[in-house]
Design a protein around this motif. Structure first.
Motif, PDB file in Angstrom:
ATOM      1  N   ASP A  98       0.813  -1.211   0.000  1.00 18.09           N
ATOM      2  CA  ASP A  98       0.000   0.000   0.000  1.00 18.09           C
ATOM      3  C   ASP A  98       0.848   1.263   0.000  1.00 18.09           C
ATOM      4  O   ASP A  98       0.411   2.314  -0.475  1.00 18.09           O
ATOM      5  N   ARG A  99       2.070   1.207   0.529  1.00 14.65           N
ATOM      6  CA  ARG A  99       2.910   2.394   0.635  1.00 14.65           C
ATOM      7  C   ARG A  99       4.192   2.342  -0.181  1.00 14.65           C
ATOM      8  O   ARG A  99       4.857   3.372  -0.359  1.00 14.65           O
ATOM      9  N   ASP A 143       5.280   6.035   0.525  1.00 15.94           N
ATOM     10  CA  ASP A 143       4.227   7.017   0.760  1.00 15.94           C
ATOM     11  C   ASP A 143       4.228   7.441   2.231  1.00 15.94           C
ATOM     12  O   ASP A 143       3.939   6.633   3.124  1.00 15.94           O
ATOM     13  N   TRP A 145       2.257  10.097   3.058  1.00  9.09           N
ATOM     14  CA  TRP A 145       0.873  10.543   3.221  1.00  9.09           C
ATOM     15  C   TRP A 145       0.172  10.481   1.880  1.00  9.09           C
ATOM     16  O   TRP A 145       0.774  10.777   0.843  1.00  9.09           O
ATOM     17  N   ARG A 146      -1.087  10.060   1.876  1.00 10.73           N
ATOM     18  CA  ARG A 146      -1.868  10.020   0.647  1.00 10.73           C
ATOM     19  C   ARG A 146      -3.343  10.213   0.963  1.00 10.73           C
ATOM     20  O   ARG A 146      -3.864   9.654   1.930  1.00 10.73           O
ATOM     21  N   ARG A 147      -3.994  11.023   0.116  1.00 10.95           N
ATOM     22  CA  ARG A 147      -5.445  11.205   0.215  1.00 10.95           C
ATOM     23  C   ARG A 147      -5.959  11.424  -1.204  1.00 10.95           C
ATOM     24  O   ARG A 147      -5.840  12.514  -1.761  1.00 10.95           O
ATOM     25  N   GLY A 148      -6.488  10.366  -1.826  1.00 11.23           N
ATOM     26  CA  GLY A 148      -6.908  10.442  -3.219  1.00 11.23           C
ATOM     27  C   GLY A 148      -5.701  10.676  -4.118  1.00 11.23           C
ATOM     28  O   GLY A 148      -4.728   9.918  -4.076  1.00 11.23           O
ATOM     29  N   GLU A 149      -5.752  11.743  -4.943  1.00  8.43           N
ATOM     30  CA  GLU A 149      -4.635  12.080  -5.816  1.00  8.43           C
ATOM     31  C   GLU A 149      -3.570  12.918  -5.115  1.00  8.43           C
ATOM     32  O   GLU A 149      -2.542  13.232  -5.690  1.00  8.43           O
ATOM     33  N   GLN A 150      -3.821  13.311  -3.865  1.00  9.51           N
ATOM     34  CA  GLN A 150      -2.839  14.073  -3.097  1.00  9.51           C
ATOM     35  C   GLN A 150      -1.897  13.095  -2.393  1.00  9.51           C
ATOM     36  O   GLN A 150      -2.335  12.077  -1.844  1.00  9.51           O
ATOM     37  N   PHE A 151      -0.597  13.417  -2.384  1.00  9.01           N
ATOM     38  CA  PHE A 151       0.355  12.506  -1.759  1.00  9.01           C
ATOM     39  C   PHE A 151       1.670  13.222  -1.460  1.00  9.01           C
ATOM     40  O   PHE A 151       1.983  14.271  -2.039  1.00  9.01           O
ATOM     41  N   VAL A 206       0.224  18.388  -3.581  1.00 10.62           N
ATOM     42  CA  VAL A 206      -0.475  18.951  -2.426  1.00 10.62           C
ATOM     43  C   VAL A 206      -1.355  20.083  -2.934  1.00 10.62           C
ATOM     44  O   VAL A 206      -0.848  21.135  -3.340  1.00 10.62           O
TER      45      VAL A 206
END
Length: 468
Positions: A98-99, A143, A145-151, A206
């Motif tokens: 996942d990361r 990774d 940090w990731r949130r949808g297409e933000q990473f 971001v």
């Protein structure tokens, strides 16, 4: 003329009998055509963890007007017709957890009949046509940090992740022009490995901002496989005081964000599948990168390379796939006083009988690609509707212009390219025909320290690209 006729006869069957392929569709939409399917292994049931294989081959047929004095294997040649492999690559990458993301690329570049030739090989040493393929990239990312297409990611290894511009880290399989503007790969095969560096970095998306920052451990110039230039009044890369290189790039996305899957690589054109408008700025710096002689003293120069640019890639008519792509960039290239490097892509020649004072590698198709000063580069292209040629795809004409102001060149140096892409199946199966016009130079009495432009030469390249 006989070369033109021969080239035409060789190319005609390919145009007439090229296998029909399905219309271009985005990668994420399933299609019946094999060329729109990924070669991938799913590592979990959902496919969110996977490992993918990509193969790319670019074959060139080229007719080139030679620079004055050019020789090929010792024989004078006013023009050359050659065939070669501009790039042959295997990419292997995937989201293995996942990361964790792993990316590797293996291949070779610029392979033609002169690729392994050494004009002054030692006695008893034969030439070796088995040019070694090598790892272009070997990099891992994590990774944070990731949130949808933000990473936000951190990574390290041998990588193209770069600070200068999008064309310093191009996705070569998706470029609009037949070849990239190589001047933007500013230290290519001098203190890096074919534009790749041993680096640690962070990159991310971001909000509307895309960024990349990193530090690279540069290679010594002595290991680039060519004779090291001696120190003189003109700056060259130093053989001592090897320092780290620092780099960063910031991109503001007005519309869609770009594809951030692979580490660093930036798409040349989305062929209307995304709506992209970016402002971009980048920088690379290195302390004591070059040196020169100033009388009896040795002077060191810091290298500072920077660019500001705008990039547009958007559909004109979403109903039929027509699209526009354009780029404009200004580059500041401070290598050190008098730095100038001639370079010829996959040079079809091996030497010259008319060398230029203070410059090397001026034969064949070479021109002053890199220098101390500044460069303006722009390109634009228009993709016609998807079914312009029916089941045989569509066309995309383009033009590009590189204009350099280097301190050892009298006046601006302008290189023009105009071409036509036949997109049989998007970037996965395309023909490209390119015309290039470049200046050539000569030393004459009274020229002074600057090189003088004496005229122009041209080259015509036909490329066939296939990738799966």
């Amino acid at each position: 003329m006989k070369y033109l006729l021969t080239t035409g006869m060789l190319c005609l069957p390919f145009f007439l009998f090229s296998q029909t392929a399905a219309k271009n569709v985005p990668d994420e939409i399933p299609a019946k055509s094999f060329f729109n399917k990924d070669l991938r292994i799913n590592l979990n049931e959902s496919g969110s963890q996977y490992f993918r294989f990509v193969f790319l081959n670019q074959t060139w047929v080229r007719l080139n007007e030679s620079n004055p004095g050019t020789t090929v294997f010792g024989n004078p040649k006013n023009q050359t017709l050659d065939f070669g492999l501009r790039r042959t690559r295997i990419q292997m990458y995937g989201q293995v957890t996942d990361r964790v993301f792993l990316y590797m690329q293996f291949g070779m570049n610029n392979f033609n009949r002169t690729a392994a030739y050494q004009a002054n090989a030692p006695a008893g040493i034969t030439q070796n046509r088995k040019i070694a393929a090598f790892f272009h990239d070997a990099v891992g990312e994590y990774d944070l940090w990731r949130r949808g297409e933000q990473f936000v990611r951190i990574g390290g290894g041998l990588t193209v992740v770069n600070g200068l511009s999008r064309f310093s880290q191009p996705s070569v399989g998706s470029i609009m022009t037949t070849d990239v503007p190589v001047f933007a790969q500013a230290t290519v095969d001098q203190i890096d490995q074919f534009d790749r560096k041993l680096s640690i970095y962070s990159r991310g998306q971001v909000g509307k901002f895309n960024y990349r920052v990193g530090v690279a451990d540069m290679f010594p110039i002595e290991t680039n496989g060519a004779a090291t230039a001696g120190i003189s009044e003109h700056s060259v890369f130093t053989s001592s005081r090897l320092a780290k290189s620092f780099q960063g790039m910031l991109i503001y996305n007005f519309w869609d964000t770009e594809d951030n899957t692979t580490p660093g690589y930036m798409t040349g054109t989305y062929l209307g599948k995304r709506r992209v408008l970016n402002l971009e700025a980048g920088v690379i710096s290195q302390k004591n990168a070059t040196w020169r002689k100033a009388g009896a003293d040795t002077v060191y120069h810091d290298m500072l390379l920077w660019s500001v640019a705008a990039f547009l890639d958007k559909p004109i008519r979403e109903s039929n796939g027509a699209a526009l792509s354009a780029y404009f960039g200004y580059y500041g290239t401070s290598y050190g006083k008098g730095y100038l490097r001639f370079n010829g892509i996959m040079n079809p020649a091996t030497g010259t009988g008319k060398p230029l004072a203070g410059a090397g590698g001026t034969h064949g198709n070479a021109f002053p690609m890199f220098g101390n000063g500044s460069v303006v580069y722009t390109q634009a292209g228009y993709k016609f509707r998807d079914d312009l040629l029916g089941s045989q795809g569509t066309l995309m004409p383009y033009v590009s212009w590189q204009s350099a102001d280097y301190d050892r060149i009298s006046g601006r140096m302008n290189v023009w390219n105009a071409g036509l892409n036949w997109l049989v199946n998007g970037h996965k199966g395309k023909w490209s025909l390119n015309y290039e016009s470049r200046p050539y130079f000569a030393n004459e009495a009274g020229d002074g320290p600057s090189l003088q432009k004496k005229g122009r030469k041209s080259a015509v390249v036909l490329q066939y690209q296939i990738s799966i």
